[in-house]
Design a protein around this motif. Structure first.
Motif, mmCIF file in Angstrom:
data_model
loop_
_atom_site.group_PDB
_atom_site.id
_atom_site.type_symbol
_atom_site.label_atom_id
_atom_site.label_comp_id
_atom_site.label_asym_id
_atom_site.label_seq_id
_atom_site.Cartn_x
_atom_site.Cartn_y
_atom_site.Cartn_z
ATOM 1 N N ALA A 175 0.867 -1.173 0.000
ATOM 2 C CA ALA A 175 0.000 0.000 0.000
ATOM 3 C C ALA A 175 0.906 1.226 0.000
ATOM 4 C CB ALA A 175 -0.907 0.009 1.224
ATOM 5 N N THR A 176 0.718 2.092 -0.999
ATOM 6 C CA THR A 176 1.555 3.282 -1.126
ATOM 7 C C THR A 176 0.812 4.500 -0.598
ATOM 8 O OG1 THR A 176 2.688 2.375 -3.063
ATOM 9 C CG2 THR A 176 2.834 4.745 -2.723
ATOM 10 N N ASN A 231 6.867 8.884 -1.616
ATOM 11 C CA ASN A 231 6.103 7.641 -1.506
ATOM 12 C C ASN A 231 6.531 6.888 -0.252
ATOM 13 O OD1 ASN A 231 4.791 7.980 -4.043
ATOM 14 N ND2 ASN A 231 6.631 7.245 -5.068
ATOM 15 N N MET A 232 5.563 6.341 0.454
ATOM 16 C CA MET A 232 5.825 5.468 1.597
ATOM 17 C C MET A 232 5.071 4.168 1.357
ATOM 18 S SD MET A 232 5.190 8.272 4.572
ATOM 19 C CE MET A 232 3.533 8.449 3.939
ATOM 20 N N THR A 233 5.770 3.052 1.485
ATOM 21 C CA THR A 233 5.160 1.762 1.183
ATOM 22 C C THR A 233 5.101 0.900 2.433
ATOM 23 O OG1 THR A 233 6.025 1.870 -1.072
ATOM 24 C CG2 THR A 233 5.276 -0.276 -0.287
ATOM 25 N N MET A 234 3.891 0.412 2.732
ATOM 26 C CA MET A 234 3.699 -0.535 3.821
ATOM 27 C C MET A 234 3.207 -1.850 3.236
ATOM 28 S SD MET A 234 1.893 1.855 6.727
ATOM 29 C CE MET A 234 2.408 3.562 6.959
ATOM 30 N N LEU A 235 3.615 -2.958 3.848
ATOM 31 C CA LEU A 235 3.265 -4.292 3.371
ATOM 32 C C LEU A 235 2.261 -4.941 4.309
ATOM 33 C CD1 LEU A 235 6.852 -5.535 2.437
ATOM 34 C CD2 LEU A 235 5.116 -4.583 0.896
ATOM 35 N N PHE A 236 1.264 -5.606 3.718
ATOM 36 C CA PHE A 236 0.202 -6.208 4.518
ATOM 37 C C PHE A 236 -0.112 -7.612 4.017
ATOM 38 C CE2 PHE A 236 -0.373 -1.658 4.804
ATOM 39 C CZ PHE A 236 -0.561 -1.466 6.154
ATOM 40 N N ASP A 237 -0.507 -8.485 4.947
ATOM 41 C CA ASP A 237 -0.950 -9.819 4.571
ATOM 42 C C ASP A 237 -2.151 -9.707 3.634
ATOM 43 O OD1 ASP A 237 0.972 -11.054 6.184
ATOM 44 O OD2 ASP A 237 -0.345 -11.006 7.946
ATOM 45 N N PRO A 238 -2.258 -10.578 2.615
ATOM 46 C CA PRO A 238 -3.350 -10.464 1.639
ATOM 47 C C PRO A 238 -4.736 -10.499 2.262
ATOM 48 C CG PRO A 238 -1.668 -11.968 0.840
ATOM 49 C CD PRO A 238 -1.310 -11.644 2.262
ATOM 50 N N ASP A 239 -4.920 -11.269 3.334
ATOM 51 C CA ASP A 239 -6.248 -11.364 3.953
ATOM 52 C C ASP A 239 -6.483 -10.273 4.993
ATOM 53 O OD1 ASP A 239 -4.407 -12.236 5.775
ATOM 54 O OD2 ASP A 239 -5.574 -13.956 6.480
ATOM 55 N N HIS A 240 -5.535 -9.334 5.092
ATOM 56 C CA HIS A 240 -5.661 -8.298 6.124
ATOM 57 C C HIS A 240 -5.088 -6.983 5.601
ATOM 58 C CE1 HIS A 240 -6.862 -7.497 10.148
ATOM 59 N NE2 HIS A 240 -5.670 -7.125 10.576
ATOM 60 N N SER A 241 -5.437 -6.654 4.335
ATOM 61 C CA SER A 241 -4.869 -5.477 3.692
ATOM 62 C C SER A 241 -5.380 -4.207 4.359
ATOM 63 C CB SER A 241 -5.221 -5.452 2.206
ATOM 64 O OG SER A 241 -6.606 -5.189 2.033
#
Length: 249
Positions: free
Chosen positions: A87-88, A228-238
């Motif tokens: 997510a950006t 830009n800031m990018t965070m990573l999330f589990d697919p089932d918990h975006s």
């Protein structure tokens, strides 16, 4: 290769020790993945440290709320990182004018203006150079990003904004006059200026995340899409899913 960062809480430090022993601790500059261990406040702190470098960060909750974090699990971390969705986000840039000095700061969640004394603040609101409200009497006002719309903005009864809506939430805090004004949704490209009326009698502070400026006279806010800031999330918990789900709690 993973580099772990941890907040100062005992839970975060304990998680750091366990995960670094299990998966190793790569140098920051060589790591493929960055994993932040803590709460939402620590994630914001990490993103501020990395501003301009756009390093994706995967957070695991070792704090309280953890809205910007994934669930803490020690098993299968490399697989979770490989499957994570990005997510950006773009921060807000604040320019606060106080005593002849201009203070610049970035906010990932929101920029807020708050009264400093028992006297209500009186504010004038301009959007893209056009006056939209000549006088708002209130405890304060805030402009929130989509990611920040579930934080202070939500507590102030502002709307939750989906990540891809390209909108910012302008929300009053305890509005007195006009009493029924609940705020506005603005285009992400909007330039917001808030002028403090009667600043000597009714002093106001401005805060961009952790940066506070006292006795402001005028504050300019806009989204900085160059960062830009990018965070990573589990697919089932975006993050997008959580923002939608939060509206049905």
């Amino acid at each position: 290769m993973i580099h772990f960062l941890a907040g100062g809480s005992p839970a975060a430090q304990a998680a750091l020790a366990v995960l670094a022993a299990r998966y190793g601790q790569a140098p920051l500059g060589e790591a493929r993945f960055l994993v932040a261990l803590g709460g939402d406040g620590f994630m914001i702190e990490v993103q501020h440290r990395l501003l301009g470098r756009n390093r994706p960060v995967y957070g695991m909750n070792r704090g309280s709320v953890g809205f910007l974090m994934n669930a803490y699990r020690e098993d299968d971390l490399p697989a979770r990182l490989e499957a994570a969705q990005a997510a950006t986000l773009h921060p807000l840039r604040m320019r606060a004018h106080s005593g002849g000095t201009t203070h610049a700061a970035l906010a990932i969640n929101e920029v807020s203006l708050l009264r400093e004394t028992r006297q209500a603040a009186k504010l004038r609101i301009l959007v893209d150079g056009k006056e939209r409200m000549p006088e708002l009497s209130c405890d304060g006002i805030l402009l929130a990003t989509p990611a920040g719309s579930t934080a202070y903005n939500l507590s102030a009864h502002g709307p939750i904004v989906p990540l891809d809506a390209n909108l910012l939430a302008l929300t009053p805090i305890s509005a007195f006059r006009p009493r029924r004004w609940r705020g506005a949704l603005l285009p992400a490209a909007a330039r917001v200026e808030i002028q403090v009326l009667e600043p000597d009698k009714r002093p106001v502070s401005a805060t961009a995340d952790q940066t506070e400026v006292r006795d402001v006279r005028r504050v300019e806010i806009r989204e900085d899409r160059a960062i830009n800031m990018t965070m990573l999330f589990d697919p089932d918990h975006s993050l997008s899913e959580r923002i939608i789900a939060e509206q049905f709690v």
